[in-house]
Each structure stands twice: as structure tokens, then as C-alpha cells.
Scaffold this motif. Structure first.
Motif: not given
Length: 224
Positions: A63-64, A113-116, A135-136
Motif C-alpha cells: 500500500s505504501s 485492483r485491491s486483490r493484486l 492482463w489484470l
């Protein structure tokens, strides 16, 4: 986002500022204290707590990268004449922030994408928006690592029909051996494929040069 069972809270210590605690929901699990210079891990920490603390730390690191990238983009857009001073005051390395900012600019908030991971996004940042999304999607659905995503993109490029107009043109560049080795070393330490590191670094340099030239052109003439 913190994993279930692990909380992150501030806890000042005698050694100074910037210490935080990663605490398991069950008191008998113990706690992991983060400090500016490392982790303080109690003896006998159970595996579940150790594993969850690692997930929390990994989430913070990932996240940083987005946080710092957005911070620099905002500073550059709003304080063009002062943001480098802000970077120095924060004690941060401009080159690292430029990499974060470049990816952040390529992905508006709603497309992240929070899951990636941030690195997943970095792998496709140089592609078109449609290609990025494709691709994502594949990485998210297949639960791919960044290495698997990179390999899939490489295979797709290699399998492009020979009759298709090439998306890039190969050029030969004479480079001294010592400089070539230095570049390889930098790419390895960055955890990025060498060719991707070269193109990404050149893209960043070109973007900065063009932005600086634009800022210079937009600047009012002295005395006018």
C-alpha cells in the motif's frame, strides 16, 4: 487492509518515535512490535500470529507504494516549484518515488485492483488501458504472482503472428561493458527483468524531460 486476527496500533516506547505494534486477537499469541530499525518478536510466538503479522506487513509495504506515488503526483501537480524540496525534507529518494508516481499516474484510483499488488500493476503500466485491464483480469482470476504475469505477457508477445505489424522496432546500441554490468545489477536489485528495466527507466526519463520542457515553456517570461 489488515488480515483477520491482526491489528495495527501505535505504541510509544522508550527508544523513541515511530514504533507500532502488530497484535494477535488472542492475548496468548503474543505481539510483534515494529520499530524504525526492525521488528521485536517475542520468544515463543505461535505460527498463526507470525504468519498473520507477515501478511499485515506485506500489505503495508504494498500500500505504501501507492501512497507515496499518489503523494508525489499530487505534489508535482500542485507544487511544481516546491515539491522536490518536500521530497528532500521527507528524506525520500526521488528515483524510487518517480517509479511509484509513474505507475500511480497510469492507474487512476478506480482502476486499481485491491486483490493484486502494486508490482502487478507495474508489470502492465506501459501497456494500453485495454491491455492493462485484460492482463489484470487474468492475473486476478488466475491468482497469478507477478512472475507468472510477466511470463504470460512474454509468451503472448512471442506467440504474436509473424504477419502482424511489430509493436516495437529493434535497434542496436553500443554500450561499454562496465555500464552494461551496472545496469544489469540495478535491474536485479529492483527485481525487474533487464529489458523491462531499461525501457521503464528510459520511459521515466523521457516523461520527466518532456514535463520539465513543458513547464519551462509554460513559465511566463521574466519581467513580463
Amino acid at each position: 487492509m489488515n488480515p483477520p486476527g491482526v491489528g495495527l496500533s501505535a505504541r510509544p516506547t522508550a527508544s523513541g518515535r515511530g514504533n507500532r505494534r502488530l497484535t494477535h486477537a488472542m492475548p496468548q499469541g503474543g505481539e510483534v512490535l515494529t520499530t524504525r530499525v526492525g521488528l521485536q518478536i517475542p520468544a515463543g510466538l505461535n505460527f498463526d500470529t507470525w504468519e498473520r503479522a507477515g501478511r499485515t506487513l506485506a500489505g503495508i509495504v504494498d500500500s505504501s507504494a501507492w501512497w507515496l506515488g499518489d503523494w508525489l503526483v499530487y505534489g508535482k501537480d500542485n507544487y511544481a516549484d516546491r515539491y522536490e524540496r518536500g521530497i528532500r525534507a521527507a528524506g525520500l529518494k526521488y528515483q524510487t518515488l518517480r517509479n511509484y508516481a509513474w505507475v500511480s499516474r497510469r492507474f487512476e484510483f478506480g482502476r486499481r485492483r485491491s486483490r493484486l499488488s502494486f508490482q502487478h500493476h507495474a508489470e502492465v503500466a506501459s501497456l494500453t488501458v485495454d491491455q492493462q485491464e485484460c492482463w489484470l483480469d487474468s492475473a486476478e482470476q488466475g491468482n497469478w504472482t507477478t512472475k507468472q504475469l510477466r511470463s504470460a505477457i512474454q509468451r503472448a508477445r512471442e506467440n504474436e503472428p509473424s504477419g502482424k505489424e511489430p509493436s516495437h522496432v529493434t535497434r542496436r546500441l553500443e554500450v561499454p561493458d562496465n555500464r552494461f554490468r551496472r545496469w544489469h545489477k540495478a535491474a536485479e536489485r529492483s527485481g525487474i527483468d533487464f529489458e523491462k528495466w531499461v525501457t521503464t527507466t528510459l520511459d521515466h526519463a523521457a516523461e520527466r524531460t518532456l514535463e520539465d520542457l513543458k513547464a519551462l515553456a509554460d513559465r511566463p517570461e521574466a519581467g513580463v
